[in-house]
Motif scaffolding. Structure first.
Motif, mmCIF file in Angstrom:
data_model
loop_
_atom_site.group_PDB
_atom_site.id
_atom_site.type_symbol
_atom_site.label_atom_id
_atom_site.label_comp_id
_atom_site.label_asym_id
_atom_site.label_seq_id
_atom_site.Cartn_x
_atom_site.Cartn_y
_atom_site.Cartn_z
ATOM 1 N N ALA A 194 0.816 -1.220 0.000
ATOM 2 C CA ALA A 194 0.000 0.000 0.000
ATOM 3 C C ALA A 194 0.847 1.268 0.000
ATOM 4 C CB ALA A 194 -0.927 -0.009 1.214
ATOM 5 N N ARG A 195 2.173 1.098 0.035
ATOM 6 C CA ARG A 195 3.134 2.204 0.033
ATOM 7 C C ARG A 195 2.988 3.096 1.267
ATOM 8 N NH1 ARG A 195 5.252 1.475 -4.971
ATOM 9 N NH2 ARG A 195 3.863 0.881 -6.674
ATOM 10 N N ILE A 196 2.752 2.462 2.409
ATOM 11 C CA ILE A 196 2.684 3.176 3.681
ATOM 12 C C ILE A 196 3.511 2.422 4.711
ATOM 13 C CG2 ILE A 196 0.416 4.226 3.258
ATOM 14 C CD1 ILE A 196 -0.849 2.014 4.909
ATOM 15 N N ALA A 197 3.798 3.082 5.829
ATOM 16 C CA ALA A 197 4.579 2.450 6.897
ATOM 17 C C ALA A 197 3.692 1.522 7.717
ATOM 18 C CB ALA A 197 5.187 3.523 7.798
ATOM 19 N N PRO A 198 4.173 0.334 8.077
ATOM 20 C CA PRO A 198 3.387 -0.561 8.935
ATOM 21 C C PRO A 198 3.109 0.085 10.294
ATOM 22 C CG PRO A 198 5.247 -1.718 7.945
ATOM 23 C CD PRO A 198 5.457 -0.268 7.673
ATOM 24 N N HIS A 199 1.917 -0.174 10.822
ATOM 25 C CA HIS A 199 1.493 0.398 12.105
ATOM 26 C C HIS A 199 0.778 -0.691 12.896
ATOM 27 C CE1 HIS A 199 -0.752 2.907 14.980
ATOM 28 N NE2 HIS A 199 0.153 3.844 14.739
ATOM 29 N N THR A 200 0.828 -0.586 14.219
ATOM 30 C CA THR A 200 0.222 -1.619 15.071
ATOM 31 C C THR A 200 -1.283 -1.725 14.872
ATOM 32 O OG1 THR A 200 0.218 0.001 16.863
ATOM 33 C CG2 THR A 200 2.005 -1.597 16.842
ATOM 34 N N ASP A 201 -1.949 -0.657 14.425
ATOM 35 C CA ASP A 201 -3.392 -0.749 14.193
ATOM 36 C C ASP A 201 -3.735 -1.710 13.068
ATOM 37 O OD1 ASP A 201 -4.429 0.820 16.215
ATOM 38 O OD2 ASP A 201 -4.347 2.678 15.053
ATOM 39 N N MET A 202 -2.773 -2.058 12.234
ATOM 40 C CA MET A 202 -3.048 -2.944 11.107
ATOM 41 C C MET A 202 -3.215 -4.396 11.537
ATOM 42 S SD MET A 202 -0.418 -1.228 8.390
ATOM 43 C CE MET A 202 -0.589 0.523 7.978
ATOM 44 N N ASN A 203 -2.763 -4.725 12.730
ATOM 45 C CA ASN A 203 -2.942 -6.079 13.280
ATOM 46 C C ASN A 203 -3.035 -5.958 14.800
ATOM 47 O OD1 ASN A 203 -0.809 -9.027 13.604
ATOM 48 N ND2 ASN A 203 -3.018 -8.866 13.761
ATOM 49 N N PRO A 204 -4.212 -5.570 15.308
ATOM 50 C CA PRO A 204 -4.324 -5.270 16.743
ATOM 51 C C PRO A 204 -4.150 -6.466 17.660
ATOM 52 C CG PRO A 204 -6.465 -5.146 15.658
ATOM 53 C CD PRO A 204 -5.450 -5.261 14.573
ATOM 54 N N ILE A 205 -4.473 -7.674 17.185
ATOM 55 C CA ILE A 205 -4.311 -8.877 18.005
ATOM 56 C C ILE A 205 -3.377 -9.839 17.294
ATOM 57 C CG2 ILE A 205 -5.443 -10.779 19.198
ATOM 58 C CD1 ILE A 205 -6.388 -8.080 20.189
ATOM 59 N N ALA A 213 -10.773 -8.530 23.632
ATOM 60 C CA ALA A 213 -9.937 -8.394 22.447
ATOM 61 C C ALA A 213 -10.695 -7.708 21.310
ATOM 62 C CB ALA A 213 -9.440 -9.766 22.001
ATOM 63 N N MET A 214 -11.988 -8.000 21.211
ATOM 64 C CA MET A 214 -12.790 -7.389 20.149
ATOM 65 C C MET A 214 -12.831 -5.871 20.279
ATOM 66 S SD MET A 214 -14.454 -7.804 17.396
ATOM 67 C CE MET A 214 -15.987 -8.053 16.481
ATOM 68 N N GLN A 215 -12.829 -5.367 21.492
ATOM 69 C CA GLN A 215 -12.824 -3.911 21.677
ATOM 70 C C GLN A 215 -11.533 -3.305 21.142
ATOM 71 O OE1 GLN A 215 -15.638 -2.330 22.549
ATOM 72 N NE2 GLN A 215 -16.378 -4.453 22.460
ATOM 73 N N ALA A 216 -10.400 -3.993 21.354
ATOM 74 C CA ALA A 216 -9.125 -3.524 20.799
ATOM 75 C C ALA A 216 -9.165 -3.550 19.277
ATOM 76 C CB ALA A 216 -7.982 -4.377 21.323
ATOM 77 N N VAL A 217 -9.769 -4.596 18.722
ATOM 78 C CA VAL A 217 -9.903 -4.713 17.272
ATOM 79 C C VAL A 217 -10.697 -3.548 16.708
ATOM 80 C CG1 VAL A 217 -11.047 -6.067 15.465
ATOM 81 C CG2 VAL A 217 -9.611 -7.222 17.162
ATOM 82 N N LEU A 218 -11.838 -3.249 17.317
ATOM 83 C CA LEU A 218 -12.696 -2.190 16.809
ATOM 84 C C LEU A 218 -12.059 -0.811 16.976
ATOM 85 C CD1 LEU A 218 -16.161 -3.534 18.017
ATOM 86 C CD2 LEU A 218 -15.202 -3.594 15.698
ATOM 87 N N GLU A 219 -11.306 -0.619 18.047
ATOM 88 C CA GLU A 219 -10.587 0.651 18.226
ATOM 89 C C GLU A 219 -9.626 0.884 17.065
ATOM 90 O OE1 GLU A 219 -8.526 0.698 21.920
ATOM 91 O OE2 GLU A 219 -10.336 0.273 23.113
#
Length: 481
Positions: free
Chosen positions: A69-80, A114-120
């Motif tokens: 996607a030509r962007i930097a990886p971020h923790t939000d891309m895989n929360p769990i 865990a689902m709450q972290a995913v949705l965040e």
């Protein structure tokens, strides 16, 4: 530029059906059309991970998709992220940081949290990007996991996302996989699937067309694309260790595949090197004659160390060294090479201490805090730059560290034996930097003028993948025009 969905989820009939590569392909296509697109995987179970710029840990596949996607990886891309430590337990990483070690039953009960972290994380990405491409995990047909599901249809239903279902025709039974998966879904879940993708096809497409028509008649859903089997792709594996041996060069490198091996993508550059014969040696296999033996990272160093001894590999390593061979240990493999590995806090299981292989004069103590960092520096024994990343829970120290492998921001890193036959480092990805790869192979005995540019190979593969998936993007646009 537009895309018919703000959020689109790719689910598979099985593991390794092609979900990761399909998301990567669509990320590259949309990015090249000028859209801001982000990959997302709610829950990933893998021992191949990457360190993000924000100092967290995510699945390797999501890091690759971010590159697409030509962007930097971020923790939000895989929360769990679940990193298995046994057949029934795993380290649970949430938003890039270790939260706890849980067995399967406890984690299942924990899923609403865990689902709450995913949705965040999903909401943050949705607010920042034009499109979010979501990868499922395993298969939505796992009805035993439907309750509290956060990885497949549970997530799709929570955010009202349409779903593409992909199946791998190369493994056989593709129509049964698709029909059977639909049969396992609820009515609302089944309605969410907008179409099918058949992946890894090779042969005469006209011979497949009667089956495609039958599938569409049986399900009322379109086959959006039939994607070809692409040979020679250089892409980071999510988890499975490649079984194909390179056997293309004269310099023999053996990687010892232990039960809890982690980040085996460290050796992709060696697999692609034209002068290297790379062999991955696993359970029950003797260590063949080699110029270089590598002990890779491990999710459970002490257990894998015991397993290594039970295979008879310690004696084989000692024989290899007597005949002048070289040994490299990376992360957990580095820890194994030392005098002992202590786990006073029970970080990896039962507290205790295990004798190491005694090939490096260092000792290791496992710590509760995990070090997660992207790093860069210089080689200590050659004029070469290095870049990599650290993912480890432990500190190693001893006289051998007076002979470091690298200098990272001026600090010594790693250790070498007094006879310079054994080398250990905490840096993952060291072979991906062409200059560092050349320096390490020269240290091991290969005097080469060739180097492998893994970044360029990865980019070429992503572009090939995207071009092959272009008909799918066109079909999606036409379906919802």
């Amino acid at each position: 530029m537009s895309f018919p969905f703000h959020t689109l989820m790719v689910q598979g009939t099985t593991s390794d059906a092609g979900k990761s590569t399909l998301v990567a392909a669509l990320c590259r296509l949309l990015a090249d059309e000028g859209l801001r697109v982000a990959p997302f995987k709610p829950q990933n179970m893998a021992l191949n991970s990457a360190v993000t710029a924000d100092g967290g840990e995510i699945g390797r596949a999501q890091a690759l998709q971010a590159v697409a996607a030509r962007i930097a990886p971020h923790t939000d891309m895989n929360p769990i992220l679940l990193k298995p430590s046994s057949d029934i337990g795993a380290q649970v990483v949430i938003h890039g940081k270790v939260r706890a070690d849980m067995n399967a039953r406890d984690y299942h009960a924990y899923k609403p949290v865990a689902m709450q972290a995913v949705l965040e994380s999903y909401r943050r990405l949705r607010a920042q990007y034009d499109a979010v491409l979501v990868e499922g995990a395993g298969s939505p047909a796992e009805v035993n996991l439907r309750e509290r599901d956060i990885a497949n249809m549970g997530f799709a239903e929570a955010v009202d996302s349409p779903v593409i279902l992909v199946a791998d025709i190369d493994r056989g039974g593709v129509f049964a996989h698709l029909i059977g998966t639909l049969a396992c879904l609820s009515d609302s879940e089944r309605a969410r699937i907008v179409g099918f993708v058949i992946n890894r096809f090779r042969g005469d497409l006209s011979l497949l067309e009667p089956g495609l028509r039958w599938l569409e008649q049986q399900t009322g859903k379109p086959v959006l694309a039939v994607l070809p089997y692409l040979h020679g792709l250089f892409l980071d594996a999510e988890d499975a260790v490649a079984s194909v041996q390179a056997q293309q060069g004269a310099f023999r490198v053996v990687v010892l595949v232990m039960p809890r091996i982690s980040n085996h993508t460290d050796f992709d550059a060696l697999r692609a090197h034209p002068e290297v014969d790379l062999q991955m040696i696993g359970p029950g296999q003797p260590i063949p004659p080699a110029d270089l033996i590598i002990l890779p990272g491990s999710k459970h160093t002490r257990a894998d160390l015991d397993w290594l001894r039970a295979q008879g590999w310690q004696a084989a390593l000692q024989k290899h060294l007597r005949y002048g061979g070289k040994v490299i240990g990376i992360c957990g493999g580095y820890q194994m090479l030392g005098q002992d590995v202590a786990d006073p806090h029970g970080v990896e299981g039962e507290a205790g201490i295990s004798p190491g292989l005694g090939l490096l004069d260092v000792t290791t103590e496992l710590t509760r805090e995990k070090r997660l960092q992207q790093v860069g520096g210089t080689c200590a024994f050659a004029d070469a730059q290095v870049a990599g990343y650290e993912i480890h829970m432990g500190v190693s120290d001893g006289p051998a560290r007076e002979r470091p492998v690298f200098f990272i921001d001026g600090r010594p890193e790693g250790a070498r034996s007094a006879d310079d036959q054994v080398l250990g480092t905490y840096l993952h990805g060291v072979f991906d930097t062409p200059a560092a790869c050349t320096a390490l192979l020269e240290w091991a005995g290969l005097h080469s003028t060739q180097a492998v540019d893994t970044a360029a190979l990865r980019e070429q593969s992503l572009d090939r993948l995207a071009e092959a998936a272009r008909p799918l993007l066109q079909a999606l646009k036409a379906l919802f025009a």
